[in-house]
Design an enzyme around this catalytic site. Sequence first.
Site, PDB file in Angstrom:
ATOM      1  N   HIS A 121       8.480  11.898  15.949  1.00 20.70           N
ATOM      2  CA  HIS A 121       7.123  12.265  15.529  1.00 20.70           C
ATOM      3  C   HIS A 121       6.139  11.195  16.007  1.00 20.70           C
ATOM      4  O   HIS A 121       5.088  11.503  16.574  1.00 20.70           O
ATOM      5  CB  HIS A 121       7.068  12.406  14.002  1.00 20.70           C
ATOM      6  CG  HIS A 121       5.682  12.341  13.431  1.00 20.70           C
ATOM      7  ND1 HIS A 121       4.983  11.158  13.291  1.00 20.70           N
ATOM      8  CD2 HIS A 121       4.847  13.319  12.973  1.00 20.70           C
ATOM      9  CE1 HIS A 121       3.790  11.416  12.793  1.00 20.70           C
ATOM     10  NE2 HIS A 121       3.694  12.712  12.578  1.00 20.70           N
ATOM     11  N   ASN A 122       6.470   9.939  15.779  1.00 22.41           N
ATOM     12  CA  ASN A 122       5.560   8.867  16.182  1.00 22.41           C
ATOM     13  C   ASN A 122       5.419   8.793  17.699  1.00 22.41           C
ATOM     14  O   ASN A 122       4.338   8.513  18.212  1.00 22.41           O
ATOM     15  CB  ASN A 122       6.050   7.518  15.639  1.00 22.41           C
ATOM     16  CG  ASN A 122       5.748   7.361  14.162  1.00 22.41           C
ATOM     17  OD1 ASN A 122       5.642   8.346  13.445  1.00 22.41           O
ATOM     18  ND2 ASN A 122       5.613   6.136  13.704  1.00 22.41           N
ATOM     19  N   SER A 128       5.382  10.294   6.862  1.00 19.21           N
ATOM     20  CA  SER A 128       4.219  10.208   7.757  1.00 19.21           C
ATOM     21  C   SER A 128       2.951  10.654   7.044  1.00 19.21           C
ATOM     22  O   SER A 128       2.983  11.528   6.193  1.00 19.21           O
ATOM     23  CB  SER A 128       4.408  11.083   8.986  1.00 19.21           C
ATOM     24  OG  SER A 128       3.232  11.023   9.765  1.00 19.21           O
ATOM     25  N   LYS A 145      11.418  11.099  12.353  1.00 22.29           N
ATOM     26  CA  LYS A 145      10.134  10.408  12.147  1.00 22.29           C
ATOM     27  C   LYS A 145       9.774   9.582  13.389  1.00 22.29           C
ATOM     28  O   LYS A 145       8.608   9.517  13.797  1.00 22.29           O
ATOM     29  CB  LYS A 145      10.222   9.509  10.901  1.00 22.29           C
ATOM     30  CG  LYS A 145       9.071   8.513  10.742  1.00 22.29           C
ATOM     31  CD  LYS A 145       7.777   9.228  10.453  1.00 22.29           C
ATOM     32  CE  LYS A 145       6.541   8.414  10.218  1.00 22.29           C
ATOM     33  NZ  LYS A 145       6.394   7.054  10.503  1.00 22.29           N
ATOM     34  N   GLU A 202       3.097  11.344  18.659  1.00 20.37           N
ATOM     35  CA  GLU A 202       1.751  10.879  18.247  1.00 20.37           C
ATOM     36  C   GLU A 202       1.149   9.963  19.336  1.00 20.37           C
ATOM     37  O   GLU A 202      -0.041  10.073  19.655  1.00 20.37           O
ATOM     38  CB  GLU A 202       1.907  10.132  16.925  1.00 20.37           C
ATOM     39  CG  GLU A 202       0.672   9.534  16.342  1.00 20.37           C
ATOM     40  CD  GLU A 202       1.018   8.699  15.090  1.00 20.37           C
ATOM     41  OE1 GLU A 202       1.756   9.178  14.205  1.00 20.37           O
ATOM     42  OE2 GLU A 202       0.560   7.550  15.018  1.00 20.37           O
ATOM     43  N   VAL A 251       0.793  -1.225   0.000  1.00 16.53           N
ATOM     44  CA  VAL A 251       0.000   0.000   0.000  1.00 16.53           C
ATOM     45  C   VAL A 251       0.833   1.288   0.000  1.00 16.53           C
ATOM     46  O   VAL A 251       0.567   2.224  -0.780  1.00 16.53           O
ATOM     47  CB  VAL A 251      -1.025  -0.037   1.163  1.00 16.53           C
ATOM     48  CG1 VAL A 251      -0.345  -0.144   2.504  1.00 16.53           C
ATOM     49  CG2 VAL A 251      -1.927   1.154   1.124  1.00 16.53           C
ATOM     50  N   MET A 252       1.900   1.335   0.805  1.00 13.38           N
ATOM     51  CA  MET A 252       2.679   2.586   0.892  1.00 13.38           C
ATOM     52  C   MET A 252       3.479   2.842  -0.388  1.00 13.38           C
ATOM     53  O   MET A 252       3.478   3.951  -0.921  1.00 13.38           O
ATOM     54  CB  MET A 252       3.615   2.547   2.106  1.00 13.38           C
ATOM     55  CG  MET A 252       2.909   2.616   3.434  1.00 13.38           C
ATOM     56  SD  MET A 252       1.974   4.141   3.674  1.00 13.38           S
ATOM     57  CE  MET A 252       3.275   5.329   3.929  1.00 13.38           C
TER      58      MET A 252
HETATM   59  P1  NBP Z   1       4.604  -3.988   4.168  1.00 15.34           P
HETATM   60  O1  NBP Z   1       5.369  -3.485   5.350  1.00 15.34           O
HETATM   61  O2  NBP Z   1       3.372  -4.768   4.413  1.00 15.34           O
HETATM   62  O3  NBP Z   1       5.584  -4.864   3.248  1.00 15.34           O
HETATM   63  C1  NBP Z   1       5.109  -5.518   2.109  1.00 15.34           C
HETATM   64  C2  NBP Z   1       6.069  -5.331   0.968  1.00 15.34           C
HETATM   65  O4  NBP Z   1       7.372  -5.818   1.323  1.00 15.34           O
HETATM   66  C3  NBP Z   1       5.628  -6.127  -0.253  1.00 15.34           C
HETATM   67  O5  NBP Z   1       5.948  -5.365  -1.398  1.00 15.34           O
HETATM   68  C4  NBP Z   1       6.493  -7.374  -0.148  1.00 15.34           C
HETATM   69  O6  NBP Z   1       6.681  -8.038  -1.358  1.00 15.34           O
HETATM   70  C5  NBP Z   1       7.777  -6.772   0.327  1.00 15.34           C
HETATM   71  N1  NBP Z   1       8.747  -7.719   0.893  1.00 15.34           N
HETATM   72  C6  NBP Z   1       8.716  -8.451   2.026  1.00 15.34           C
HETATM   73 BR1  NBP Z   1       7.304  -8.545   3.165  1.00 15.34          BR
HETATM   74  N2  NBP Z   1       9.815  -9.182   2.226  1.00 15.34           N
HETATM   75  C7  NBP Z   1      10.588  -8.912   1.175  1.00 15.34           C
HETATM   76  C8  NBP Z   1      11.868  -9.356   0.803  1.00 15.34           C
HETATM   77  N3  NBP Z   1      12.555 -10.184   1.564  1.00 15.34           N
HETATM   78  N4  NBP Z   1      12.373  -8.918  -0.357  1.00 15.34           N
HETATM   79  C9  NBP Z   1      11.684  -8.067  -1.147  1.00 15.34           C
HETATM   80  N5  NBP Z   1      10.460  -7.589  -0.836  1.00 15.34           N
HETATM   81  C10 NBP Z   1       9.918  -8.004   0.325  1.00 15.34           C
HETATM   82  O7  NBP Z   1       4.274  -2.765   3.163  1.00 15.34           O
HETATM   83  P2  NBP Z   1       3.618  -1.347   3.520  1.00 15.34           P
HETATM   84  O8  NBP Z   1       2.507  -1.483   4.498  1.00 15.34           O
HETATM   85  O9  NBP Z   1       3.361  -0.705   2.211  1.00 15.34           O
HETATM   86  O10 NBP Z   1       4.794  -0.563   4.268  1.00 15.34           O
HETATM   87  C11 NBP Z   1       6.045  -0.294   3.653  1.00 15.34           C
HETATM   88  C12 NBP Z   1       6.905   0.468   4.655  1.00 15.34           C
HETATM   89  O11 NBP Z   1       6.245   1.683   4.995  1.00 15.34           O
HETATM   90  C13 NBP Z   1       7.121  -0.270   5.977  1.00 15.34           C
HETATM   91  O12 NBP Z   1       8.398   0.038   6.475  1.00 15.34           O
HETATM   92  C14 NBP Z   1       6.085   0.310   6.890  1.00 15.34           C
HETATM   93  O13 NBP Z   1       6.429   0.259   8.266  1.00 15.34           O
HETATM   94  C15 NBP Z   1       6.019   1.726   6.410  1.00 15.34           C
HETATM   95  N6  NBP Z   1       4.667   2.276   6.629  1.00 15.34           N
HETATM   96  C16 NBP Z   1       4.546   3.553   6.894  1.00 15.34           C
HETATM   97  C17 NBP Z   1       3.299   4.084   7.106  1.00 15.34           C
HETATM   98  C18 NBP Z   1       3.216   5.511   7.362  1.00 15.34           C
HETATM   99  O14 NBP Z   1       2.190   6.022   7.742  1.00 15.34           O
HETATM  100  N7  NBP Z   1       4.285   6.218   7.153  1.00 15.34           N
HETATM  101  C19 NBP Z   1       2.145   3.342   7.057  1.00 15.34           C
HETATM  102  C20 NBP Z   1       2.273   2.065   6.764  1.00 15.34           C
HETATM  103  C21 NBP Z   1       3.553   1.550   6.553  1.00 15.34           C
HETATM  104  P3  NBP Z   1       5.642  -9.200  -1.842  1.00 15.34           P
HETATM  105  O15 NBP Z   1       4.469  -8.481  -2.397  1.00 15.34           O
HETATM  106  O16 NBP Z   1       6.405  -9.950  -2.854  1.00 15.34           O
HETATM  107  O17 NBP Z   1       5.308 -10.019  -0.625  1.00 15.34           O
END
Ligand code: NBP
Length: 478
Positions: free
Chosen positions: A185-186, A128, A182, A189, A12-13
């Site tokens: 910030h959290n 964020s 960041k 929060e 999603v991100m």
């Molecule tokens: P996720 O944290 O759920 O990770 C999923 C992604 O990681 C998929 O693309 C998956 O590939 C890939 N992946 C994994 Br799991 N293991 C892998 C590996 N060994 N090699 C290559 N790719 C791998 O995704 P997200 O929720 O979009 O979050 C991404 C980052 O953003 C995280 O660090 C998260 O903490 C952060 N985040 C921030 C916020 C915010 O508000 N700033 C919100 C949510 C998340 P696949 O599809 O092949 O399984």
Amino acid sequence: MSAQIGVTGLAVMGANLARNLARNGYTVALHNRSIEKTDALLSAHGDEGDFIRTETLQELVDSLEKPRRVLIMVKAGAPVDSVIGQLVPLLEPGDIVIDGGNSHFEDTRRREAALAEKDLHFVGVGVSGGEEGALLGPSIMPGGSRESYDSLGPMLEKIAAKYDGEPCCTWIGTDGAGHFVKMVHNGIEYADMQVIGEAYDLLRSAAGIEPAEQAKIFNEWNTGQLSSFLIEITAEVLGHVDARTGKPFVDVVVDSAGQKGTGRWTVVSGLDLGSPVSAIAESVFARALSSQRGQREVAQQTLQGAEAAVELPETFVEDVRQALYASKLVSYAQGIDMLNAAAKEYGWELKLDEIASLWRAGCIIRAELLDDIMKAYAGSEAPANLLFAPAFAESIAAAVPAWRRVVSVAVQLGIPVPVFSSSLAYYDGLRRKRLPAALTQGLRDLFGAHTYHRVDAEGTFHTMWGEDRAEVEAVDTH
Ligand code: NBP
């Protein structure tokens, strides 16, 4: 056609940041470990801009203009190291590897040092604003080399949230500075949400104000000093009625708060730096206590509660608002104090006015207050503590009587207000002329010969407690 940036990790991100970049006119190369996510993104949103579909990291790298910019948006932790390990052999000196996930700043420092040895830039970016922010404009906190920001900064500033037309993105500092900011910030929060929870509990449990009525109060509060995203959504959640039962939504949700870890990181880091982030610590502990459901059930049967009937002041609702404001201010003051401590420890030149400015929009703690915080640090004479800035010293002074009344009511009624009360203790601790730390030093000297300083003489001293209690000059072992 070559792409200006590549994104690997399209959950999603990553997907939303890629779309945001494309909507802003950049050509974006897409990659994900499993191709399904890449194709899903292209089929749902491929018409939003210029995307290049790639199946392997080699194809991703080959599709990029030089110096290459690769944004990693995979799960934080080992997956980031794994992707970096695969990418590095494919890159050339001067290329920029960006980690936009929630990585720990120490990992970012380690990765930056390792890539710098290969003449690659590694940029840890705090992002964020959640899913929606990633798509529509997040608050962005990039670390890494200044040189990398010259190349990357304009793109990040274009996709960032805007406050009065100003992008909520600026270079924070070298190596892990962006991820550190960041993280703080959290942490803030967490405290922000906890003080809102304490206000809700007091209004409900002490004053008997039902959630629907409270929604109106929070909406009203959102028009003044407390105006912020979190107060706005509190009104929304409190006003929501559960469709299944017709009860207030907040009454059908299990009262155990989850956490993903950034609050805990902030507290651990605060402990390492000797920085008193008590409001954030109490918020993390409050979530932990809420999750101890077994012990809480036993406690309800076995531990004595409060018996006192308390007459509430007529001003109670307004008192709670002021206590919330003052406690919130303390949590920001503590978070900013921790940024100062980290800047010294890690050699970062953190610009507090710029950091406050980029939290004004796009991120979860966005609030009117941040505009005033920015102004407090904008002059040449930065206050040693946010609470000393004239505008805040005045507004917190105005809130203190109400703050004391509220904590006192809560204590008498047995309503836990860990952040309201610990923030007040921090405030009183800071302003108190003599602290019992003098006694602590005496005790430490008696049982461990840890020595002490005197108020009336230079030097370090020890009292011969087990002998004739004569005082001797000693080597400082504080
Ligand atoms: P996720 O944290 O759920 O990770 C999923 C992604 O990681 C998929 O693309 C998956 O590939 C890939 N992946 C994994 Br799991 N293991 C892998 C590996 N060994 N090699 C290559 N790719 C791998 O995704 P997200 O929720 O979009 O979050 C991404 C980052 O953003 C995280 O660090 C998260 O903490 C952060 N985040 C921030 C916020 C915010 O508000 N700033 C919100 C949510 C998340 P696949 O599809 O092949 O399984």
